[in-house]
Design a protein around this motif. Structure first.
Motif, PDB file in Angstrom:
ATOM      1  N   ARG A  23       1.104  -1.149  -0.036  1.00 22.76           N
ATOM      2  CA  ARG A  23      -0.435  -0.277   0.282  1.00 22.76           C
ATOM      3  C   ARG A  23       1.271   1.193   0.238  1.00 22.76           C
ATOM      4  N   HIS A  24       0.594   1.973  -0.758  1.00 23.33           N
ATOM      5  CA  HIS A  24       1.551   3.505  -1.436  1.00 23.33           C
ATOM      6  C   HIS A  24      -0.257   4.707  -1.325  1.00 23.33           C
ATOM      7  N   CYS A  25       0.579   5.506   0.072  1.00 21.04           N
ATOM      8  CA  CYS A  25      -0.022   6.332   0.339  1.00 21.04           C
ATOM      9  C   CYS A  25       0.325   8.254  -0.091  1.00 21.04           C
ATOM     10  N   LEU A  26      -0.287   8.808  -0.487  1.00 23.99           N
ATOM     11  CA  LEU A  26      -0.009  10.346  -0.994  1.00 23.99           C
ATOM     12  C   LEU A  26       0.086  11.075  -0.108  1.00 23.99           C
ATOM     13  N   PHE A  27       0.863  11.647   1.222  1.00 25.44           N
ATOM     14  CA  PHE A  27       0.237  12.386   2.490  1.00 25.44           C
ATOM     15  C   PHE A  27       0.177  13.315   2.059  1.00 25.44           C
ATOM     16  N   ASN A  28      -0.435  14.342   2.983  1.00 28.56           N
ATOM     17  CA  ASN A  28       0.333  16.338   2.822  1.00 28.56           C
ATOM     18  C   ASN A  28       0.138  16.758   3.561  1.00 28.56           C
ATOM     19  N   THR A  29       0.973  16.932   4.387  1.00 33.96           N
ATOM     20  CA  THR A  29       1.772  17.116   5.858  1.00 33.96           C
ATOM     21  C   THR A  29       0.577  17.782   6.558  1.00 33.96           C
ATOM     22  N   THR A  30       0.560  19.544   5.391  1.00 35.87           N
ATOM     23  CA  THR A  30       0.000  20.652   6.308  1.00 35.87           C
ATOM     24  C   THR A  30      -1.282  20.426   6.974  1.00 35.87           C
ATOM     25  N   SER A  31      -1.896  19.716   4.948  1.00 32.62           N
ATOM     26  CA  SER A  31      -3.419  19.533   5.529  1.00 32.62           C
ATOM     27  C   SER A  31      -3.697  18.321   6.162  1.00 32.62           C
ATOM     28  N   GLY A  32      -3.168  17.479   6.332  1.00 40.49           N
ATOM     29  CA  GLY A  32      -2.853  15.981   6.774  1.00 40.49           C
ATOM     30  C   GLY A  32      -4.017  15.443   6.846  1.00 40.49           C
ATOM     31  N   THR A  33      -4.175  14.899   5.162  1.00 47.11           N
ATOM     32  CA  THR A  33      -5.182  14.787   4.603  1.00 47.11           C
ATOM     33  C   THR A  33      -4.291  13.384   3.433  1.00 47.11           C
ATOM     34  N   ALA A  34      -4.917  12.064   3.442  1.00 47.02           N
ATOM     35  CA  ALA A  34      -3.977  11.968   2.360  1.00 47.02           C
ATOM     36  C   ALA A  34      -4.336  12.195   0.877  1.00 47.02           C
ATOM     37  N   LEU A  35      -3.686  12.416  -0.788  1.00 46.97           N
ATOM     38  CA  LEU A  35      -4.415  13.014  -1.320  1.00 46.97           C
ATOM     39  C   LEU A  35      -4.502  11.937  -2.904  1.00 46.97           C
ATOM     40  N   ARG A  36      -3.484  10.746  -2.136  1.00 48.01           N
ATOM     41  CA  ARG A  36      -3.628   9.962  -3.191  1.00 48.01           C
ATOM     42  C   ARG A  36      -3.437   7.932  -1.724  1.00 48.01           C
ATOM     43  N   GLU A  37      -4.262   6.874  -2.798  1.00 44.22           N
ATOM     44  CA  GLU A  37      -3.283   5.938  -1.798  1.00 44.22           C
ATOM     45  C   GLU A  37      -4.250   4.657  -3.324  1.00 44.22           C
ATOM     46  N   LEU A  38      -2.617   4.396  -3.225  1.00 43.96           N
ATOM     47  CA  LEU A  38      -2.434   3.413  -4.886  1.00 43.96           C
ATOM     48  C   LEU A  38      -2.169   2.252  -4.117  1.00 43.96           C
TER      49      LEU A  38
END
Length: 168
Positions: A23-38
């Motif tokens: 599982r790969h997750c691209l995470f935005n640390t400033t907003s605290g949200t996952a942008l993309r999960e693969l």
């Protein structure tokens, strides 16, 4: 983390589904949200990120790309199959109508053939009847000739004189 941005690539390392190494997750640390999960079929070995894109360095990325291409091909083939089925259905309907028309023609020709056979039989019977009549007529004529010949006395012509031959 990508340079001075707030993007972070996270790959799981545990046995739980949320921490899977596939599982790969691209995470935005400033907003605290996952942008993309693969999710991939094989374990992720490494991740490379640059300013334009983030890529996974193993066979699964290539596999995913290949899988998407194959799915597109399958969709194209499904569409072609649908078109071919419709064309085949149309041709089958056309063939059925042609077959029905030919069957009607065959029945009409059979009817005409039966009528011709009947006419030929009638003509053959008429020819046979006429031949019998002609034969009877010839017999009658022959009989008349024989009878007329018997009624006339036998004569011979000799030098212009008529000599009667009398029967003894």
């Amino acid at each position: 983390m990508l340079f001075s941005s707030s993007l972070l690539a996270i790959v799981g390392a545990g046995e739980e589904p949320s921490l899977s190494p596939r599982r790969h997750c691209l995470f935005n640390t400033t907003s605290g949200t996952a942008l993309r999960e693969l999710n991939f079929l094989t374990s992720i070995l490494s991740v490379r990120m640059n300013r334009k894109r983030a890529t996974k360095d193993d066979q699964s990325t290539e596999y995913q790309k290949h899988l998407m291409e194959e799915e597109q091909k399958v969709e194209v083939l499904k569409l072609r199959l649908k078109i071919e089925k419709e064309r085949n259905r149309s041709q089958a309907n056309e063939m059925a109508s042609l077959r029905a028309a030919k069957d009607e023609e065959i029945m009409e020709y059979r009817k005409l053939l039966m009528e011709e056979k009947q006419k030929n039989k009638e003509l053959s019977d008429e020819v046979e009847r006429l031949q019998q009549l002609q034969e009877e007529h010839n017999c009658v004529l022959l009989l008349l000739v024989v009878m007329s010949h018997e009624k006339q006395p036998n004569t011979q012509r000799t030098g212009g004189r008529k000599i009667n031959n009398l029967r003894a």
